[in-house]
Design a protein around this motif. Structure first.
Motif, PDB file in Angstrom:
ATOM      1  N   SER A  36       1.011  -1.124   0.041  1.00  0.00           N
ATOM      2  CA  SER A  36      -0.068  -0.183   0.110  1.00  0.00           C
ATOM      3  C   SER A  36       0.791   1.302   0.052  1.00  0.00           C
ATOM      4  O   SER A  36       1.714   1.292   0.673  1.00  0.00           O
ATOM      5  CB  SER A  36      -0.929  -0.020   1.117  1.00  0.00           C
ATOM      6  OG  SER A  36      -1.916   1.103   0.948  1.00  0.00           O
ATOM      7  N   PHE A  37       0.397   2.105  -0.652  1.00  0.00           N
ATOM      8  CA  PHE A  37       1.193   3.479  -0.821  1.00  0.00           C
ATOM      9  C   PHE A  37       0.342   4.587  -0.542  1.00  0.00           C
ATOM     10  O   PHE A  37       0.617   5.810  -0.856  1.00  0.00           O
ATOM     11  CB  PHE A  37       1.732   3.710  -2.442  1.00  0.00           C
ATOM     12  CG  PHE A  37       2.611   2.467  -2.703  1.00  0.00           C
ATOM     13  CD1 PHE A  37       3.869   2.605  -2.511  1.00  0.00           C
ATOM     14  CD2 PHE A  37       2.179   1.469  -3.203  1.00  0.00           C
ATOM     15  CE1 PHE A  37       4.906   1.611  -2.714  1.00  0.00           C
ATOM     16  CE2 PHE A  37       3.073   0.324  -3.732  1.00  0.00           C
ATOM     17  CZ  PHE A  37       4.376   0.409  -3.251  1.00  0.00           C
ATOM     18  N   GLY A  38      -0.752   4.540   0.162  1.00  0.00           N
ATOM     19  CA  GLY A  38      -1.584   5.444   0.613  1.00  0.00           C
ATOM     20  C   GLY A  38      -2.362   6.264  -0.368  1.00  0.00           C
ATOM     21  O   GLY A  38      -2.864   7.400  -0.006  1.00  0.00           O
ATOM     22  N   GLN A  39      -2.141   6.023  -1.634  1.00  0.00           N
ATOM     23  CA  GLN A  39      -2.519   6.873  -2.608  1.00  0.00           C
ATOM     24  C   GLN A  39      -3.027   6.149  -3.663  1.00  0.00           C
ATOM     25  O   GLN A  39      -2.444   5.303  -4.239  1.00  0.00           O
ATOM     26  CB  GLN A  39      -1.542   7.977  -3.156  1.00  0.00           C
ATOM     27  CG  GLN A  39      -1.451   9.089  -2.408  1.00  0.00           C
ATOM     28  CD  GLN A  39      -0.414   9.864  -3.188  1.00  0.00           C
ATOM     29  OE1 GLN A  39      -0.595  10.204  -4.636  1.00  0.00           O
ATOM     30  NE2 GLN A  39       0.505  10.528  -2.611  1.00  0.00           N
ATOM     31  N   ARG A  40      -4.527   6.401  -4.001  1.00  0.00           N
ATOM     32  CA  ARG A  40      -4.932   5.480  -5.231  1.00  0.00           C
ATOM     33  C   ARG A  40      -4.382   5.559  -6.498  1.00  0.00           C
ATOM     34  O   ARG A  40      -4.147   4.376  -7.111  1.00  0.00           O
ATOM     35  CB  ARG A  40      -6.676   6.263  -5.220  1.00  0.00           C
ATOM     36  CG  ARG A  40      -7.452   5.398  -6.330  1.00  0.00           C
ATOM     37  CD  ARG A  40      -8.686   5.965  -6.250  1.00  0.00           C
ATOM     38  NE  ARG A  40      -9.604   5.731  -7.250  1.00  0.00           N
ATOM     39  CZ  ARG A  40     -10.466   4.671  -7.335  1.00  0.00           C
ATOM     40  NH1 ARG A  40     -10.411   4.055  -6.058  1.00  0.00           N
ATOM     41  NH2 ARG A  40     -11.081   3.992  -8.107  1.00  0.00           N
ATOM     42  N   GLN A  41      -3.749   6.755  -7.006  1.00  0.00           N
ATOM     43  CA  GLN A  41      -3.149   6.461  -8.262  1.00  0.00           C
ATOM     44  C   GLN A  41      -1.927   5.688  -8.065  1.00  0.00           C
ATOM     45  O   GLN A  41      -1.717   4.909  -9.031  1.00  0.00           O
ATOM     46  CB  GLN A  41      -3.084   7.964  -8.895  1.00  0.00           C
ATOM     47  CG  GLN A  41      -4.448   8.582  -9.171  1.00  0.00           C
ATOM     48  CD  GLN A  41      -4.355   9.981  -9.983  1.00  0.00           C
ATOM     49  OE1 GLN A  41      -3.243   9.772 -10.734  1.00  0.00           O
ATOM     50  NE2 GLN A  41      -5.104  10.659  -9.933  1.00  0.00           N
ATOM     51  N   MET A  42      -1.274   6.001  -7.051  1.00  0.00           N
ATOM     52  CA  MET A  42       0.315   5.252  -6.853  1.00  0.00           C
ATOM     53  C   MET A  42      -0.336   3.637  -6.893  1.00  0.00           C
ATOM     54  O   MET A  42       0.658   2.994  -7.231  1.00  0.00           O
ATOM     55  CB  MET A  42       0.606   5.752  -5.556  1.00  0.00           C
ATOM     56  CG  MET A  42       1.573   6.970  -5.863  1.00  0.00           C
ATOM     57  SD  MET A  42       2.200   7.674  -4.246  1.00  0.00           S
ATOM     58  CE  MET A  42       3.778   6.707  -4.154  1.00  0.00           C
ATOM     59  N   ASN A  43      -1.317   3.233  -6.061  1.00  0.00           N
ATOM     60  CA  ASN A  43      -1.575   2.019  -5.934  1.00  0.00           C
ATOM     61  C   ASN A  43      -2.134   1.607  -7.348  1.00  0.00           C
ATOM     62  O   ASN A  43      -1.598   0.510  -7.785  1.00  0.00           O
ATOM     63  CB  ASN A  43      -2.639   1.770  -4.891  1.00  0.00           C
ATOM     64  CG  ASN A  43      -2.332   1.980  -3.633  1.00  0.00           C
ATOM     65  OD1 ASN A  43      -1.064   1.776  -3.416  1.00  0.00           O
ATOM     66  ND2 ASN A  43      -3.334   2.215  -2.595  1.00  0.00           N
ATOM     67  N   LYS A  44      -2.708   2.301  -8.253  1.00  0.00           N
ATOM     68  CA  LYS A  44      -3.091   1.679  -9.463  1.00  0.00           C
ATOM     69  C   LYS A  44      -2.066   1.433 -10.257  1.00  0.00           C
ATOM     70  O   LYS A  44      -1.820   0.456 -10.898  1.00  0.00           O
ATOM     71  CB  LYS A  44      -3.906   2.812 -10.055  1.00  0.00           C
ATOM     72  CG  LYS A  44      -5.557   2.731  -9.703  1.00  0.00           C
ATOM     73  CD  LYS A  44      -6.351   3.918 -10.585  1.00  0.00           C
ATOM     74  CE  LYS A  44      -6.652   3.774 -12.003  1.00  0.00           C
ATOM     75  NZ  LYS A  44      -7.337   4.825 -12.657  1.00  0.00           N
ATOM     76  N   GLN A  45      -0.865   2.487 -10.227  1.00  0.00           N
ATOM     77  CA  GLN A  45       0.351   2.176 -11.083  1.00  0.00           C
ATOM     78  C   GLN A  45       1.193   0.985 -10.760  1.00  0.00           C
ATOM     79  O   GLN A  45       1.804   0.371 -11.548  1.00  0.00           O
ATOM     80  CB  GLN A  45       1.096   3.502 -10.717  1.00  0.00           C
ATOM     81  CG  GLN A  45       0.643   4.820 -11.452  1.00  0.00           C
ATOM     82  CD  GLN A  45       1.417   6.040 -11.281  1.00  0.00           C
ATOM     83  OE1 GLN A  45       2.317   6.013 -10.718  1.00  0.00           O
ATOM     84  NE2 GLN A  45       0.614   7.355 -11.052  1.00  0.00           N
ATOM     85  N   MET A  46       1.312   0.717  -9.400  1.00  0.00           N
ATOM     86  CA  MET A  46       1.950  -0.206  -8.894  1.00  0.00           C
ATOM     87  C   MET A  46       1.245  -1.627  -9.281  1.00  0.00           C
ATOM     88  O   MET A  46       2.098  -2.529  -9.512  1.00  0.00           O
ATOM     89  CB  MET A  46       2.069  -0.184  -7.183  1.00  0.00           C
ATOM     90  CG  MET A  46       2.694  -1.339  -6.568  1.00  0.00           C
ATOM     91  SD  MET A  46       4.297  -1.769  -7.132  1.00  0.00           S
ATOM     92  CE  MET A  46       5.382  -0.277  -6.374  1.00  0.00           C
ATOM     93  N   PHE A  47      -0.211  -1.553  -9.025  1.00  0.00           N
ATOM     94  CA  PHE A  47      -0.927  -3.008  -9.485  1.00  0.00           C
ATOM     95  C   PHE A  47      -0.351  -3.137 -10.903  1.00  0.00           C
ATOM     96  O   PHE A  47      -0.360  -4.331 -11.460  1.00  0.00           O
ATOM     97  CB  PHE A  47      -2.356  -2.806  -9.276  1.00  0.00           C
ATOM     98  CG  PHE A  47      -2.742  -2.604  -7.795  1.00  0.00           C
ATOM     99  CD1 PHE A  47      -1.885  -2.692  -6.884  1.00  0.00           C
ATOM    100  CD2 PHE A  47      -3.910  -2.179  -7.460  1.00  0.00           C
ATOM    101  CE1 PHE A  47      -2.318  -2.709  -5.368  1.00  0.00           C
ATOM    102  CE2 PHE A  47      -4.534  -1.929  -6.102  1.00  0.00           C
ATOM    103  CZ  PHE A  47      -3.673  -2.425  -4.892  1.00  0.00           C
ATOM    104  N   ALA A  48      -0.755  -2.121 -11.705  1.00  0.00           N
ATOM    105  CA  ALA A  48      -0.615  -2.239 -13.384  1.00  0.00           C
ATOM    106  C   ALA A  48       0.934  -2.780 -13.442  1.00  0.00           C
ATOM    107  O   ALA A  48       1.022  -3.649 -14.495  1.00  0.00           O
ATOM    108  CB  ALA A  48      -0.608  -0.921 -13.834  1.00  0.00           C
TER     109      ALA A  48
END
Lengths: 419, 419
Positions: free
Chosen positions: B389-401
């Motif tokens: 978890s990176f605490g930020q929605r867009q960072m999480n999306k990027q990491m997941f992708a």
């Protein structure tokens, strides 16, 4: 109080990295009534760093410096600050402990190079970093109070809010002047026309400063006001926003910095409506924008990114005959895609894009920049065809995605009447 | 030759706009053997602009200035340059003609404020702008040759390549030193570990400079070399790249600045394979990244962005029973999504993501940051579950992708062996 911002690092100096930290620091300082006068950036060069720290120290009241606190040998901020102030480096016990705890907690080995991060110029106040391994520090050089922060954006921002801002308010001593900002976001008008339509604001609201910002593919009108009274200032700004909005309607899509996708989402939510998207040329960008908003699952059901014609047929039920007769980039194809997405997801609205983002794939009849969009709703399906080219694939994708979302926005707000 | 870069405008000074121009200018100058020593940014303030132009004029050999050439009243670059050099403003006939032609061609009315854009400091050389209405200019202030360019990035870049660079080479007079750069892109290791693994490069290749760049969610290792002989330098750099690659394998995904998505695309192309994606938590980001590469339609067939459970069932054939029993965020669900996408598009591979990007939607069992990814191929389907978890929605999306694309990359390159 006048502040400067210094970004450090060879990645920034040589352009390998775009410095977005300085903008977010400037924005926060300005919002808190601290005038930012200069941004600077220099590389990982000790003598240059020392020279620039001395220059700023002689000129500004406060400065925020980012970068150069990491574990590697090109991280020179503490050493440069010590030299600029003429002091030596000493270890901070708590910083060392926190770095050790950070690695323990994550079950990762701590390296010797991480230990270096706990050394600061004598007399500096350590700024602890709850999110990473690089603590920052606060110290005076000449007449200026410096805040040294890590370059990692989310660590930097947390420390800025929690530690730097309170310290700056304490330094200021006086009641903070509120720097208020409002943004009127427009789409579909050139910058010069937007500028002319709102130019009279300088006479009508002389206390308000106007700035135009081309944030492709939007044009934003920013209104700034310094005020000792936040509520009074907000009321005054709201009046000016309303005035600007009237001059720019129906091209204004938000007055609260909401993105086009978030605004469309809000319109859908207010109507308890749902959306399914079929994307060809926008390649998932509409879905990506929509899902950047938390809670978008309430109204966003599906995007079928149907790059292959076969997928258009299988997933969306586009007619093979239409594809053969008219091609993938066609208003009729777009209509069938929108209707297919709406049907596949059981959504209130279906929105589709098909076009040529380039650089290849254009023809005389359908050049790069051709975009067909369609919107299928409970009553009807509408479609549009336009040609707009920006010479760059990603810009074309962005423009196409905005055009499609704007079509839905105009439809939902009644600006676009059925033909 | 030492150069400085100045960005102007209140939008940049106040942080409303992130200045990406300075980075792209710096990169080009450095690549051409021109050392960039400082970046500066100041607002739309005439006296500040004049002061900074004089400072740079006394210090640098060359400078590139962006912004302040537009039609509005806060566009002050020409006036500031005239004052700094002690000359007056005069109209350039050809610039005026070109601005008129620009509007004629687009069938748009030309405004009076656009006319102001054809006035330059006496003695300046006009730099024409084929892509917009704001011409730039070149002039000397003190010991420094200045190039004033518009702030609109694609206009700025075109003028930089076509007009500024040749002029700088002429000024340099000598054979240009080649500033060579190579980038080793890694994913999945923390920055400090990457740094330690390649630290020995300083001893092995003392002529090569090393820089680490955290470009979330990647860590890049940049290698720089100045060389009078481009081919010799390239060979030397290639050797160092190979050394670094060996230290960082299998986390290296490209050594040519290719993005993870472009690299995966290239691997698919080499194998004449095709890809279909099923995205839940990544919300179209994988598709958007894949389609940023021209020609991606050769291998990318479909992404089904199935935000609603109902869409997972209808479009991808995920079993309602699995969704009811295990939930949307589950390895079994991810496997069915990957297989469903592969089947729906008739693709060689199906890749799926389902997870919790936050900020809402987490639970004790499945916290925010939980990501299940699955890859379906001709022989088998594999899946992974992780929590990051990176605490930020867009960072999480990027990491997941990135995690999903990296799963496919490792599978295709044989780094990930079947279990």
């Amino acid at each position: 109080m006048q502040a400067e911002i210094l970004a450090t690092g060879d990645e920034i100096r040589t352009g390998a990295l775009v410095d977005s930290n300085s903008a977010s620091i400037a924005e926060l300082l300005e919002q808190n009534g601290i005038e930012v006068t200069r941004h600077l950036a220099v590389g990982d060069d000790l003598s240059m760093l020392v020279a620039v720290l001395k220059e700023i120290g002689a000129r500004a009241d406060a400065a925020v410096v980012t970068g150069g606190l990491g574990p590697t040998q090109d991280d020179l901020s503490a050493e440069a600050a010590a030299q600029a102030a003429g002091v030596s480096l000493v270890a901070d016990a708590r910083a060392l402990e926190e770095i050790e705890a950070f690695f323990r907690k994550r079950g990762r080995p701590m390296s010797d190079s991480n230990r270096k991060q706990a050394f600061f110029p004598q007399g500096a106040r350590c700024l602890y970093n709850a999110l990473g391994t690089a603590p920052g520090f606060q110290m005076r050089i000449d007449r200026c109070t410096f805040f040294f922060l890590p370059g990692v954006p989310h660590e930097m921002r947390a420390m800025l809010h929690e530690q730097v801002l309170p310290a700056l308010h304490a330094l200021q001593g006086t009641a903070p002047q509120f720097r208020l900002t409002r943004v009127v976001s427009t789409f579909g008008l050139p910058e010069s026309i937007v500028g002319e339509r709102v130019a009279a604001i300088a006479g009508l609201y002389p206390d308000i400063k106007l700035g135009l910002r081309a944030k492709f593919p939007e044009i934003q009108v920013k209104l700034y006001l310094n005020s000792a009274d936040a509520a009074q200032g907000e009321a005054r700004l709201a009046e000016a926003v309303q005035w600007a909005r009237e001059r720019l309607t129906p091209n204004v899509f938000s007055v609260n910095e909401r993105s086009m996708a978030a605004e469309v989402g809000e319109l859908l939510r207010q109507r308890s409506a749902t959306l399914a998207v079929a994307e060809s040329c926008t390649g998932g960008l509409i879905a990506n924008w929509l899902t950047n908003t938390p809670g978008s699952s309430d109204y966003f059901l599906l995007s079928a990114v149907v790059y292959a014609n076969d997928s258009k047929v299988k997933v969306l039920g586009v007619s093979e005959e239409t594809l053969a007769r008219k091609g993938a980039v066609d208003e009729e194809t777009a209509r069938q895609m929108a209707e297919g997405a709406r049907r596949a997801a059981g959504a209130t609205y279906g929105l589709a894009t098909t076009g040529i983002a380039g650089p290849g794939g254009g023809s005389a009849e359908k050049p790069v920049g051709t975009i067909c969009s369609a919107l299928a709703g409970p009553q009807e399906t509408i479609s549009r065809r336009l040609t707009l080219s920006f010479g760059q694939r990603q810009m074309n994708k962005q423009m196409f995605a905005m055009l499609a979302l704007d079509l839905l926005r105009r439809y939902l707000t009644g600006v676009l009447k059925p033909a």
